[in-house]
Design a protein around this motif. Structure first.
Motif, mmCIF file in Angstrom:
data_model
loop_
_atom_site.group_PDB
_atom_site.id
_atom_site.type_symbol
_atom_site.label_atom_id
_atom_site.label_comp_id
_atom_site.label_asym_id
_atom_site.label_seq_id
_atom_site.Cartn_x
_atom_site.Cartn_y
_atom_site.Cartn_z
ATOM 1 N N UNK A 83 0.877 -1.178 0.026
ATOM 2 C CA UNK A 83 -0.024 0.056 -0.077
ATOM 3 C C UNK A 83 0.919 1.077 -0.059
ATOM 4 N N UNK A 84 1.908 1.254 0.562
ATOM 5 C CA UNK A 84 2.765 2.384 0.734
ATOM 6 C C UNK A 84 4.310 2.229 0.435
ATOM 7 N N UNK A 85 4.469 1.408 -0.663
ATOM 8 C CA UNK A 85 5.799 1.193 -1.138
ATOM 9 C C UNK A 85 5.889 -0.234 -1.879
ATOM 10 N N UNK A 86 7.074 -0.804 -1.846
ATOM 11 C CA UNK A 86 7.254 -1.989 -2.790
ATOM 12 C C UNK A 86 8.358 -3.086 -1.759
ATOM 13 N N UNK A 87 8.166 -4.270 -1.929
ATOM 14 C CA UNK A 87 8.958 -5.194 -1.261
ATOM 15 C C UNK A 87 9.740 -5.950 -2.376
ATOM 16 N N UNK A 88 11.227 -5.855 -2.280
ATOM 17 C CA UNK A 88 12.206 -6.783 -3.325
ATOM 18 C C UNK A 88 13.000 -7.561 -2.248
ATOM 19 N N UNK A 89 13.151 -8.672 -2.450
ATOM 20 C CA UNK A 89 14.060 -9.410 -1.569
ATOM 21 C C UNK A 89 14.173 -9.225 0.146
ATOM 22 N N UNK A 90 12.873 -8.937 0.445
ATOM 23 C CA UNK A 90 12.868 -8.820 1.860
ATOM 24 C C UNK A 90 12.888 -7.294 2.536
ATOM 25 N N UNK A 91 13.210 -6.674 1.560
ATOM 26 C CA UNK A 91 13.622 -5.097 1.885
ATOM 27 C C UNK A 91 12.380 -4.401 1.265
ATOM 28 N N UNK A 92 12.055 -3.065 2.075
ATOM 29 C CA UNK A 92 10.957 -2.232 1.804
ATOM 30 C C UNK A 92 11.620 -1.146 1.002
ATOM 31 N N UNK A 93 10.955 -0.599 -0.210
ATOM 32 C CA UNK A 93 11.337 0.508 -0.835
ATOM 33 C C UNK A 93 10.434 1.268 -1.259
ATOM 34 N N UNK A 94 10.626 2.646 -1.500
ATOM 35 C CA UNK A 94 9.678 3.802 -1.635
ATOM 36 C C UNK A 94 9.021 3.747 -2.873
ATOM 37 N N UNK A 95 9.985 3.376 -4.042
ATOM 38 C CA UNK A 95 9.778 3.440 -5.218
ATOM 39 C C UNK A 95 10.218 2.242 -6.026
ATOM 40 N N UNK A 96 9.673 2.100 -7.440
ATOM 41 C CA UNK A 96 9.740 1.256 -8.294
ATOM 42 C C UNK A 96 11.545 1.720 -8.825
ATOM 43 N N UNK A 97 11.720 2.724 -8.984
ATOM 44 C CA UNK A 97 12.779 3.297 -9.570
ATOM 45 C C UNK A 97 13.961 3.107 -8.465
ATOM 46 N N UNK A 98 13.736 3.039 -7.489
ATOM 47 C CA UNK A 98 15.031 2.645 -6.400
ATOM 48 C C UNK A 98 15.314 1.165 -6.826
ATOM 49 N N UNK A 99 14.383 0.156 -6.876
ATOM 50 C CA UNK A 99 14.604 -1.189 -6.971
ATOM 51 C C UNK A 99 15.158 -1.426 -8.243
ATOM 52 N N UNK A 100 14.788 -0.721 -9.391
ATOM 53 C CA UNK A 100 15.275 -0.675 -10.678
ATOM 54 C C UNK A 100 16.677 -0.365 -10.720
ATOM 55 N N UNK A 101 16.995 0.850 -9.901
ATOM 56 C CA UNK A 101 18.494 0.913 -9.732
ATOM 57 C C UNK A 101 19.452 -0.243 -9.236
#
Length: 143
Positions: A107-125
Motif C-alpha cells: 500500500x505504501x511502497x514495494x518489497x524486493x528481496x525482503x527489503x522495503x522500498x519507496x519506489x520502483x525506480x529505486x529497485x530498478x537501480x
C-alpha cells in the motif's frame, strides 16, 4: 410534445425526420448537424428531454468528461502517472540478465528481496546499477 416523460421518449423512434426536427427545435437552441442519423437524433433527444426534466450533469462531472475526452484525443494531460502504480498485492516480475526479479506492491511502497522500498525506480537501480524509470523497467507504464 406533451405527455408523461416516458410517453414523450417512447414515441421518438416512431417520428419521421420532420417531426424529429420540430422536437429538436423545442429542446435545443441550435439546429442538429445536417447528416445526423435518425437513431442518434432519437438518443440525443431522449437524453435532452430527461435532462430538462431531472437536471443535467454537475459541473464537476462535465469537467471530468472533458478531461477524459481530451486525454483520449491525445490533447489533454495524461492520466498515466496515476494509473501506473500497481495495486497493493500485485507481483511484478522482471527478467534481467538471466535472473528473475520479483517485486510485491504494498500500500505504501514495494518489497524486493525482503527489503522495503519507496519506489520502483529505486529497485530498478538496485537491479541494474543505473538510473531507470521503475514503472518503465517493470512494464507498468508504456515508454
Amino acid at each position: 410534445m406533451r405527455g408523461t416523460l416516458s410517453a414523450r421518449i417512447e414515441v421518438l423512434p416512431t417520428l419521421d425526420r420532420a417531426q424529429l426536427l420540430a422536437t429538436w427545435a423545442e429542446n435545443f437552441s441550435y439546429d442538429p448537424p445536417p447528416k445526423l442519423r435518425k437513431e442518434l437524433m432519437v438518443a440525443l433527444l431522449a437524453y435532452r428531454i430527461q435532462e430538462k426534466e431531472f437536471g443535467g450533469l454537475s459541473h464537476t462531472a462535465r469537467r471530468r468528461l472533458r478531461e477524459i475526452a481530451l486525454t483520449l484525443k491525445g490533447e489533454g494531460p495524461s492520466q498515466e502517472k496515476a494509473d501506473s502504480s500497481p495495486q497493493s498485492g500485485a507481483r511484478l516480475l522482471r527478467l534481467w540478465h538471466g535472473e528473475t526479479h520479483e517485486v510485491i506492491a504494498l500500500g505504501n511502497g514495494y518489497e524486493y528481496r525482503g527489503q522495503r522500498y519507496s519506489s520502483l525506480s529505486r529497485i530498478a537501480r538496485e537491479i541494474t546499477g543505473t538510473r531507470w524509470s521503475g514503472p518503465l523497467f517493470f512494464g507498468v507504464r508504456k515508454p
